[in-house]
Design a protein around this motif. Sequence first.
Motif, short mmCIF file in Angstrom:
data_model
loop_
_atom_site.label_atom_id
_atom_site.label_comp_id
_atom_site.label_asym_id
_atom_site.label_seq_id
_atom_site.Cartn_x
_atom_site.Cartn_y
_atom_site.Cartn_z
N ASN A 1 0.84 -1.20 0.00
CA ASN A 1 0.00 0.00 0.00
C ASN A 1 0.87 1.25 0.00
O ASN A 1 0.59 2.23 -0.70
CB ASN A 1 -0.93 0.02 1.22
CG ASN A 1 -2.05 -0.99 1.14
OD1 ASN A 1 -2.30 -1.59 0.10
ND2 ASN A 1 -2.74 -1.18 2.26
N ARG A 2 1.93 1.22 0.79
CA ARG A 2 2.85 2.36 0.83
C ARG A 2 3.55 2.54 -0.52
O ARG A 2 3.75 3.66 -0.96
CB ARG A 2 3.87 2.18 1.94
CG ARG A 2 3.29 2.33 3.33
CD ARG A 2 4.36 2.19 4.38
NE ARG A 2 3.81 2.33 5.71
CZ ARG A 2 4.57 2.46 6.79
NH1 ARG A 2 5.89 2.46 6.70
NH2 ARG A 2 4.00 2.59 7.98
N LEU A 3 3.94 1.44 -1.13
CA LEU A 3 4.57 1.51 -2.44
C LEU A 3 3.62 2.18 -3.44
O LEU A 3 4.01 3.08 -4.18
CB LEU A 3 4.96 0.11 -2.92
CG LEU A 3 5.63 0.01 -4.28
CD1 LEU A 3 7.00 0.67 -4.26
CD2 LEU A 3 5.75 -1.46 -4.69
N ASP A 4 2.36 1.74 -3.44
CA ASP A 4 1.36 2.29 -4.35
C ASP A 4 1.03 3.74 -4.02
O ASP A 4 0.78 4.55 -4.92
CB ASP A 4 0.07 1.47 -4.31
CG ASP A 4 0.25 0.06 -4.84
OD1 ASP A 4 1.26 -0.20 -5.53
OD2 ASP A 4 -0.61 -0.78 -4.55
N HIS A 5 1.02 4.07 -2.75
CA HIS A 5 0.66 5.42 -2.29
C HIS A 5 1.71 6.44 -2.72
O HIS A 5 1.39 7.58 -3.05
CB HIS A 5 0.51 5.42 -0.77
CG HIS A 5 0.04 6.70 -0.20
ND1 HIS A 5 0.91 7.70 0.18
CD2 HIS A 5 -1.21 7.17 0.03
CE1 HIS A 5 0.21 8.72 0.64
NE2 HIS A 5 -1.07 8.43 0.56
N GLY A 6 2.96 6.02 -2.72
CA GLY A 6 4.06 6.93 -3.07
C GLY A 6 4.59 7.64 -1.84
O GLY A 6 3.91 7.75 -0.81
N GLY A 7 5.82 8.09 -1.95
CA GLY A 7 6.44 8.84 -0.88
C GLY A 7 7.17 7.99 0.16
O GLY A 7 7.78 8.53 1.07
N TYR A 8 7.11 6.68 0.01
CA TYR A 8 7.77 5.80 0.97
C TYR A 8 8.94 5.04 0.35
O TYR A 8 9.64 4.33 1.06
CB TYR A 8 6.77 4.78 1.54
CG TYR A 8 5.72 5.41 2.41
CD1 TYR A 8 5.95 5.61 3.76
CD2 TYR A 8 4.50 5.80 1.88
CE1 TYR A 8 4.99 6.19 4.57
CE2 TYR A 8 3.52 6.38 2.68
CZ TYR A 8 3.77 6.57 4.02
OH TYR A 8 2.82 7.15 4.82
N GLY A 9 9.12 5.16 -0.93
CA GLY A 9 10.16 4.45 -1.66
C GLY A 9 9.63 3.97 -2.99
O GLY A 9 8.41 3.88 -3.18
N ASP A 10 10.54 3.69 -3.90
CA ASP A 10 10.16 3.29 -5.25
C ASP A 10 10.20 1.78 -5.48
O ASP A 10 9.82 1.31 -6.55
CB ASP A 10 11.07 3.98 -6.27
CG ASP A 10 10.90 5.48 -6.27
OD1 ASP A 10 9.76 5.95 -6.02
OD2 ASP A 10 11.89 6.19 -6.51
N THR A 11 10.70 1.04 -4.52
CA THR A 11 10.74 -0.42 -4.62
C THR A 11 10.27 -1.00 -3.30
O THR A 11 10.24 -0.30 -2.27
CB THR A 11 12.17 -0.94 -4.90
OG1 THR A 11 12.99 -0.67 -3.75
CG2 THR A 11 12.78 -0.30 -6.15
N VAL A 12 9.93 -2.27 -3.30
CA VAL A 12 9.52 -2.92 -2.06
C VAL A 12 10.63 -2.83 -1.03
O VAL A 12 10.39 -2.50 0.14
CB VAL A 12 9.11 -4.40 -2.32
CG1 VAL A 12 8.85 -5.13 -1.02
CG2 VAL A 12 7.90 -4.46 -3.24
N THR A 13 11.86 -3.08 -1.44
CA THR A 13 12.99 -3.01 -0.51
C THR A 13 13.14 -1.62 0.07
O THR A 13 13.35 -1.47 1.28
CB THR A 13 14.29 -3.47 -1.20
OG1 THR A 13 14.11 -4.82 -1.66
CG2 THR A 13 15.47 -3.41 -0.25
N GLU A 14 13.03 -0.58 -0.76
CA GLU A 14 13.13 0.79 -0.25
C GLU A 14 12.03 1.08 0.77
O GLU A 14 12.28 1.74 1.78
CB GLU A 14 13.06 1.80 -1.40
CG GLU A 14 14.31 1.86 -2.23
CD GLU A 14 14.19 2.85 -3.39
OE1 GLU A 14 13.20 3.62 -3.45
OE2 GLU A 14 15.09 2.84 -4.25
#
Length: 146
Positions: free
Chosen positions: A58-71
């Motif tokens: 959800n954070r990945l899709d939302h944006g602002g938390y990182g551009d990859t799952v690892t990030e």
Amino acid sequence: MTTKLFTALFAAAVMLSPVPDTYIPADDDVTALAQMAYGEARGLADYEIAACMWVALNRLDHGGYGDTVTEVVAAPGQFAGYSAQNPVDEELAAIARDVLTRHDAQQRGEDVPREIGREYLWFSGRDGHNWFRDAYDGAAVLPQEV
């Protein structure tokens, strides 16, 4: 002659038929989610583990938390239990592959079952469960088993 023509046409049709894409989750994504779940949800029911993984996606899709799952899972101060040194437990990896596959299908417009909705970006542990929130300091809910 007719048999050869039929065989040639059949072979051409097979070669031109679209091959369905089969999504295979990236190893890095599986590893990152499994390592996060090892620290954040190990020992909980599978659906609660999956819900924690959905929060990362959800954070990945939302944006602002990182551009990859690892990030997303490795971002400072976000998933306290994540460590790149955590082992990759096969059960957690299997749950990660399932969640990533459903996430991919959802991204392609399919209706997929989810343990927690898209709006949930946070969770915290209490009373032997992880509780999920749609606001940083909002009311918490338990995930749904699918």
